[in-house]
Structure formats: structure tokens, C-alpha cells
Design a protein around this motif. Structure first.
Motif, PDB file in Angstrom:
ATOM      1  N   ARG A 147      53.399  32.997 -23.962  1.00 46.53           N
ATOM      2  CA  ARG A 147      52.666  31.936 -23.029  1.00 46.53           C
ATOM      3  C   ARG A 147      51.948  31.041 -23.664  1.00 46.53           C
ATOM      4  O   ARG A 147      51.289  31.115 -24.710  1.00 46.53           O
ATOM      5  N   HIS A 148      51.537  29.510 -23.387  1.00 48.17           N
ATOM      6  CA  HIS A 148      51.055  28.388 -23.456  1.00 48.17           C
ATOM      7  C   HIS A 148      49.681  29.440 -24.734  1.00 48.17           C
ATOM      8  O   HIS A 148      48.955  29.834 -24.103  1.00 48.17           O
ATOM      9  N   GLY A 149      49.403  28.078 -25.373  1.00 42.81           N
ATOM     10  CA  GLY A 149      48.249  28.321 -26.209  1.00 42.81           C
ATOM     11  C   GLY A 149      46.971  27.555 -25.033  1.00 42.81           C
ATOM     12  O   GLY A 149      47.325  26.848 -23.593  1.00 42.81           O
ATOM     13  N   GLN A 150      46.016  27.399 -25.654  1.00 41.58           N
ATOM     14  CA  GLN A 150      44.694  26.983 -24.644  1.00 41.58           C
ATOM     15  C   GLN A 150      44.681  25.624 -24.126  1.00 41.58           C
ATOM     16  O   GLN A 150      45.017  24.814 -24.973  1.00 41.58           O
ATOM     17  N   SER A 151      44.543  25.388 -23.200  1.00 38.88           N
ATOM     18  CA  SER A 151      44.999  24.222 -22.275  1.00 38.88           C
ATOM     19  C   SER A 151      42.919  23.465 -21.847  1.00 38.88           C
ATOM     20  O   SER A 151      42.203  24.107 -21.910  1.00 38.88           O
ATOM     21  N   GLN A 152      43.238  22.638 -22.004  1.00 35.97           N
ATOM     22  CA  GLN A 152      41.385  22.177 -21.846  1.00 35.97           C
ATOM     23  C   GLN A 152      40.857  22.484 -20.278  1.00 35.97           C
ATOM     24  O   GLN A 152      39.965  22.808 -20.583  1.00 35.97           O
ATOM     25  N   TRP A 153      41.590  23.046 -18.821  1.00 35.75           N
ATOM     26  CA  TRP A 153      40.774  23.312 -18.232  1.00 35.75           C
ATOM     27  C   TRP A 153      40.867  24.688 -18.465  1.00 35.75           C
ATOM     28  O   TRP A 153      39.895  25.868 -17.663  1.00 35.75           O
ATOM     29  N   ASN A 154      41.450  25.581 -19.491  1.00 32.11           N
ATOM     30  CA  ASN A 154      41.217  27.340 -19.621  1.00 32.11           C
ATOM     31  C   ASN A 154      39.878  26.728 -20.146  1.00 32.11           C
ATOM     32  O   ASN A 154      38.564  27.717 -20.105  1.00 32.11           O
ATOM     33  N   LEU A 155      39.810  26.290 -21.230  1.00 31.50           N
ATOM     34  CA  LEU A 155      37.846  25.442 -21.841  1.00 31.50           C
ATOM     35  C   LEU A 155      37.046  24.820 -20.632  1.00 31.50           C
ATOM     36  O   LEU A 155      36.086  25.694 -21.182  1.00 31.50           O
ATOM     37  N   GLU A 156      37.044  24.647 -20.170  1.00 30.33           N
ATOM     38  CA  GLU A 156      36.240  24.117 -18.669  1.00 30.33           C
ATOM     39  C   GLU A 156      36.580  24.821 -17.556  1.00 30.33           C
ATOM     40  O   GLU A 156      35.210  25.193 -16.409  1.00 30.33           O
ATOM     41  N   ASN A 157      37.349  26.242 -18.050  1.00 27.00           N
ATOM     42  CA  ASN A 157      36.983  27.218 -16.535  1.00 27.00           C
ATOM     43  C   ASN A 157      37.043  26.620 -15.239  1.00 27.00           C
ATOM     44  O   ASN A 157      36.764  27.247 -14.045  1.00 27.00           O
ATOM     45  N   ARG A 158      38.611  26.129 -15.246  1.00 20.75           N
ATOM     46  CA  ARG A 158      38.748  25.787 -13.874  1.00 20.75           C
ATOM     47  C   ARG A 158      39.960  26.134 -13.358  1.00 20.75           C
ATOM     48  O   ARG A 158      41.194  26.467 -14.794  1.00 20.75           O
ATOM     49  N   PHE A 159      40.846  25.944 -12.512  1.00 18.38           N
ATOM     50  CA  PHE A 159      41.704  26.632 -11.682  1.00 18.38           C
ATOM     51  C   PHE A 159      43.068  25.158 -12.023  1.00 18.38           C
ATOM     52  O   PHE A 159      42.893  24.882 -11.599  1.00 18.38           O
ATOM     53  N   THR A 160      43.840  25.979 -12.753  1.00 15.28           N
ATOM     54  CA  THR A 160      44.949  24.604 -13.267  1.00 15.28           C
ATOM     55  C   THR A 160      46.130  24.353 -12.178  1.00 15.28           C
ATOM     56  O   THR A 160      46.693  23.720 -12.323  1.00 15.28           O
ATOM     57  N   GLY A 161      47.157  25.989 -12.321  1.00 10.50           N
ATOM     58  CA  GLY A 161      48.269  25.812 -11.762  1.00 10.50           C
ATOM     59  C   GLY A 161      48.914  25.383 -12.211  1.00 10.50           C
ATOM     60  O   GLY A 161      49.319  24.883 -13.379  1.00 10.50           O
ATOM     61  N   TRP A 162      49.256  24.181 -11.165  1.00  3.56           N
ATOM     62  CA  TRP A 162      50.982  23.137 -11.543  1.00  3.56           C
ATOM     63  C   TRP A 162      50.121  22.009 -12.017  1.00  3.56           C
ATOM     64  O   TRP A 162      50.590  21.010 -12.502  1.00  3.56           O
ATOM     65  N   VAL A 163      48.704  21.985 -12.031  1.00  2.00           N
ATOM     66  CA  VAL A 163      48.540  20.354 -12.467  1.00  2.00           C
ATOM     67  C   VAL A 163      48.805  20.277 -13.980  1.00  2.00           C
ATOM     68  O   VAL A 163      48.149  21.187 -14.964  1.00  2.00           O
ATOM     69  N   ASP A 164      48.654  19.214 -14.604  1.00  2.00           N
ATOM     70  CA  ASP A 164      49.823  18.770 -15.670  1.00  2.00           C
ATOM     71  C   ASP A 164      48.814  18.461 -16.881  1.00  2.00           C
ATOM     72  O   ASP A 164      48.357  17.870 -17.471  1.00  2.00           O
ATOM     73  N   VAL A 165      47.654  19.630 -17.329  1.00  2.00           N
ATOM     74  CA  VAL A 165      47.099  19.502 -18.125  1.00  2.00           C
ATOM     75  C   VAL A 165      47.470  19.749 -19.525  1.00  2.00           C
ATOM     76  O   VAL A 165      48.258  20.851 -19.440  1.00  2.00           O
ATOM     77  N   ASP A 166      46.635  18.973 -20.496  1.00  2.00           N
ATOM     78  CA  ASP A 166      47.145  19.505 -22.263  1.00  2.00           C
ATOM     79  C   ASP A 166      46.483  20.558 -22.160  1.00  2.00           C
ATOM     80  O   ASP A 166      45.803  21.096 -22.298  1.00  2.00           O
ATOM     81  N   LEU A 167      47.503  20.621 -23.491  1.00  3.10           N
ATOM     82  CA  LEU A 167      46.513  21.591 -24.680  1.00  3.10           C
ATOM     83  C   LEU A 167      45.438  21.174 -25.726  1.00  3.10           C
ATOM     84  O   LEU A 167      44.679  20.031 -25.909  1.00  3.10           O
ATOM     85  N   THR A 168      44.440  22.065 -26.188  1.00  2.00           N
ATOM     86  CA  THR A 168      43.729  22.100 -27.075  1.00  2.00           C
ATOM     87  C   THR A 168      43.342  22.130 -27.605  1.00  2.00           C
ATOM     88  O   THR A 168      45.162  22.368 -28.411  1.00  2.00           O
ATOM     89  N   ASP A 169      42.868  21.479 -29.208  1.00  2.00           N
ATOM     90  CA  ASP A 169      43.363  21.712 -30.746  1.00  2.00           C
ATOM     91  C   ASP A 169      43.122  23.647 -31.087  1.00  2.00           C
ATOM     92  O   ASP A 169      44.265  23.907 -31.471  1.00  2.00           O
TER      93      ASP A 169
END
Length: 253
Positions: A9-31
Motif C-alpha cells: 500500500r502506498h505511503g501516507q498521502s496529503q489527503w490522508n493527512l488532511e483526513n479527506r476522502f481521496t479515491g481517484w483524486v491524484d494527490v501526492d505523498l507527504t514527507d
């Protein structure tokens, strides 16, 4: 004998961090997500795994996780196949919304049903919504009818399974060692199939970010053994953290 299979599974994404529903939105990884991806590569190196091919999604958080893991492995030359069928579950009209705010509006029970039930999808995204996959250039060659406007986990499995049979399974049966770098729900769907997990049980399964899961399979690709690499307690704690966050903040998918 078939090759070995690793799910990541991919590492933490920016929207994981922001607690948003991500789905197919193409957000980047956090540090932190990038660090998790590199740590996954080191775990794979310690295991002595050499890949023949990598399958990943069309979303950058999975692709970049794959790049960073392969860099740590010193295997950047491995063939990579990207495919939309490995994308995250589509969260429909919930995509981009803050999970806590959505719960306040619709009620925690309803949002929990949309998130964690096996076969009840969230409200569908309108076809003319700019965020609908049919309006995304990367899917322009696909029949618009196959692109989802919302998905349950059951529908995600229906999307992932043909790709498993047509593309991934043949490489394993040929004796190749395969890495699949994807998402919490596309991987949960695959784990459900591989491990024969019941519909009412898979809803409680949580996959930690950035920890490779190694499968040993027989000639018919039945599971002989599966385990997370590295410290077993750490993997269990990471999965529990996902579950606990789901209870307190409606999850972090």
C-alpha cells in the motif's frame, strides 16, 4: 513453482493527512509517505527479493511509492505496468470532502456505512463533474462506461479481479516475482480474493501504509503463507492505528 507476490500500500498521502476522502483524486505523498516508501524498499532488500515486474495504478501516490521502494532496492530497471484497474476505490460524491465534516452533515452511522460496508457505495458523482474519471485525460482511451462514478468494495473487487486473472496471475504462474503497489481498497479487494475472506469479515481488515505483505503461493496460486515483512508487532500496530483512526475520525483511506 510460481513466483512470489508482494502487495504494498502506498505511503501516507496529503489527503490522508488532511483526513479527506481521496479515491481517484491524484494527490501526492507527504514527507512521511515518502519515508514509508523508502522503508518498504529496505524491508524488501533485507528479504533479498528481486522483482521481475511491478504492477501499479494510475495515481501518483502509488507510482511514487513504487519508485522510492525500487530505488532503495537498487532495482530501478524493473519493468513497470500502470493500470487504472488498480486505482483506489472511487468515493463518488464524497471525494475531496473532509471526513469529520461529512459525518457532521450526514451522521457518523451513514458515513460509516458508505466507508466500511461491503456493497453499499457512496452517492454517485455526476458524469459532468470535472472530477469524474471520464473527464481525466489519462483515461481518454477507455470506454466511458467502464469508468466509475462511485464504488463499494464489492464493485472495486469486480474491477480489480479481471486484471488479476488477465495480467498478474500469468506472470506469477510463469515463475516471476511480482510487486503490486496500489491502495488501501484495491489491495483489500485483492486480499479478500486471495485469502477467501468473507464479505462481513473483510470490512474489518485494515492494510497499513508502507509495509510490504509477502505471499507464497502454490501452482494454482492458492495461498500457502502470507506475512508482513519486518517486525510483526509493528505491522500489527500500524494496522490497528488505521482501525483506531477509522473509529475516531472515520478512517484514513
Amino acid at each position: 513453482m510460481p513466483g512470489k507476490l508482494v502487495l504494498l500500500r502506498h505511503g501516507q498521502s496529503q489527503w490522508n493527512l488532511e483526513n479527506r476522502f481521496t479515491g481517484w483524486v491524484d494527490v501526492d505523498l507527504t514527507d512521511q509517505g515518502r519515508a514509508e516508501a523508502r522503508a518498504a524498499g529496505r524491508l524488501l532488500a533485507e528479504e533479498g527479493i528481486r522483482f521481475d515486474i511491478v504492477f501499479t495504478s494510475m495515481l501518483q501516490r502509488a507510482i511514487k511509492t513504487m519508485w522510492l521502494a525500487l530505488e532503495e532496492l537498487e532495482q530501478p530497471w524493473v519493468d513497470v505496468v500502470r493500470h487504472w484497474r488498480l486505482n483506489e476505490r472511487h468515493y463518488g460524491g464524497l471525494q475531496g470532502l473532509d471526513k469529520a465534516e461529512t459525518a457532521a452533515k450526514h451522521g457518523e452511522e451513514q458515513v460509516h456505512i458508505w466507508r466500511r460496508s461491503y456493497d453499499i457505495p457512496p452517492p454517485e458523482m455526476a458524469a459532468d463533474d470535472p472530477g469524474h474519471p471520464r473527464n481525466d485525460v489519462r483515461y481518454r482511451h477507455l470506454d466511458a462506461r467502464v469508468l466509475p462514478g462511485t464504488e463499494s468494495l464489492a464493485l472495486t473487487l469486480e474491477r480489480v479481479l479481471p486484471y488479476w486473472h488477465d495480467a498478474i496471475a500469468p506472470r506469477l504462474k510463469a515463475g516471476e516475482t511480482v510487486l503490486v503497489t496500489a491502495h488501501g481498497n484495491s489491495l483489500r479487494a485483492l486480499v479478500k480474493y486471495l485469502d477467501g475472506i468473507a464479505d462481513d469479515v473483510i470490512t474489518g481488515v485494515n492494510i497499513p501504509t508502507g509495509i510490504p505483505q509477502l505471499y507464497t503461493l502454490d501452482g494454482e496460486l492458492n495461498v500457502i503463507e502470507s506475512r508482513y515483512l519486518g517486525d510483526a508487532d509493528a505491522a500489527e500496530a500500524a494496522a490497528k492505528a488505521v482501525a483506531d483512526q477509522a473509529k475516531s475520525k472515520l478512517g484514513n483511506l
